[in-house]
Motif scaffolding. Structure first.
Motif, PDB file in Angstrom:
ATOM      1  N   TRP A  62       8.067 -14.487 -72.393  1.00 43.52           N
ATOM      2  CA  TRP A  62       7.479 -13.770 -71.264  1.00 43.52           C
ATOM      3  C   TRP A  62       8.285 -12.510 -70.960  1.00 43.52           C
ATOM      4  N   LYS A  68       1.537 -12.908 -71.867  1.00 42.30           N
ATOM      5  CA  LYS A  68       1.030 -12.121 -70.741  1.00 42.30           C
ATOM      6  C   LYS A  68       1.305 -12.809 -69.419  1.00 42.30           C
ATOM      7  N   THR A  69       1.215 -14.136 -69.412  1.00 40.21           N
ATOM      8  CA  THR A  69       1.439 -14.884 -68.170  1.00 40.21           C
ATOM      9  C   THR A  69       2.733 -15.682 -68.281  1.00 40.21           C
TER      10      THR A  69
END
Length: 173
Positions: A62, A68-69
């Motif tokens: 991350w 992305k999340t």
């Protein structure tokens, strides 16, 4: 100087907490303008000593933008349980392999030929029908019989010794 102060103030005021890992490290994100474009910057604040090895792989992905999340606590718990199952399976597999090696070692010990024991040449020679017949007749009779049959064969001498006769050797059929 004021630009540096603005960046520092912006870092502390506009950051949002994204998550916390098992070690207590906190992960933040903030929006920052870089070359006229708003970009998301991701940061980690370590709990205690700054040790990058304490960051889980999912959080590293991350931070680097590979995800992305941010990972959720449920996802982290599921992955930790999976890793624990894998550790247990590996430990079980190692124990089974050691047991197999131990069982094979005791079984193989009787088959290993050491300095005390020698290979059984008689059973090896019996595999060849001509050799077992010659063994019964005696070595001198066998060499004379073979020599008589092939005296007309001519070849270059390639050996030494009193009993050597060129062209007397016949390949097994």
């Amino acid at each position: 100087m004021s630009r540096l102060f603005a960046k520092l103030l912006g870092f502390f005021s506009s950051r949002t907490l994204v998550g916390v890992d098992k070690a207590g490290n906190r992960y933040f994100t903030r929006k920052e303008e870089v070359d006229g474009i708003m970009k998301e910057k991701r940061r980690v604040l370590f709990k205690g000593e700054e040790d990058p090895t304490s960051i889980p792989v999912e959080w590293i992905c991350w931070l680097n933008g590979q995800r992305k999340t941010a990972p959720t606590p449920e996802e982290m718990a599921e992955l930790e349980a999976k890793r624990e199952r894998i550790r247990q399976n590996v430990a079980l597999f190692k124990k089974e392999e050691e047991a197999k090696k131990l069982a094979n070692a005791t079984h193989q010990a009787s088959r290993i030929i050491g300095k005390d024991a020698s290979p059984d040449l008689k059973s090896f020679i019996k595999q060849f029908p001509d050799a077992s017949d010659n063994q019964n007749r005696g070595s001198e009779e066998a060499s004379v019989a073979v020599g008589d049959e092939s005296e007309e064969r001519i070849s270059e001498p390639t050996g030494s010794g009193e009993s050597f006769k060129p062209g007397t050797w016949l390949p097994p059929t």
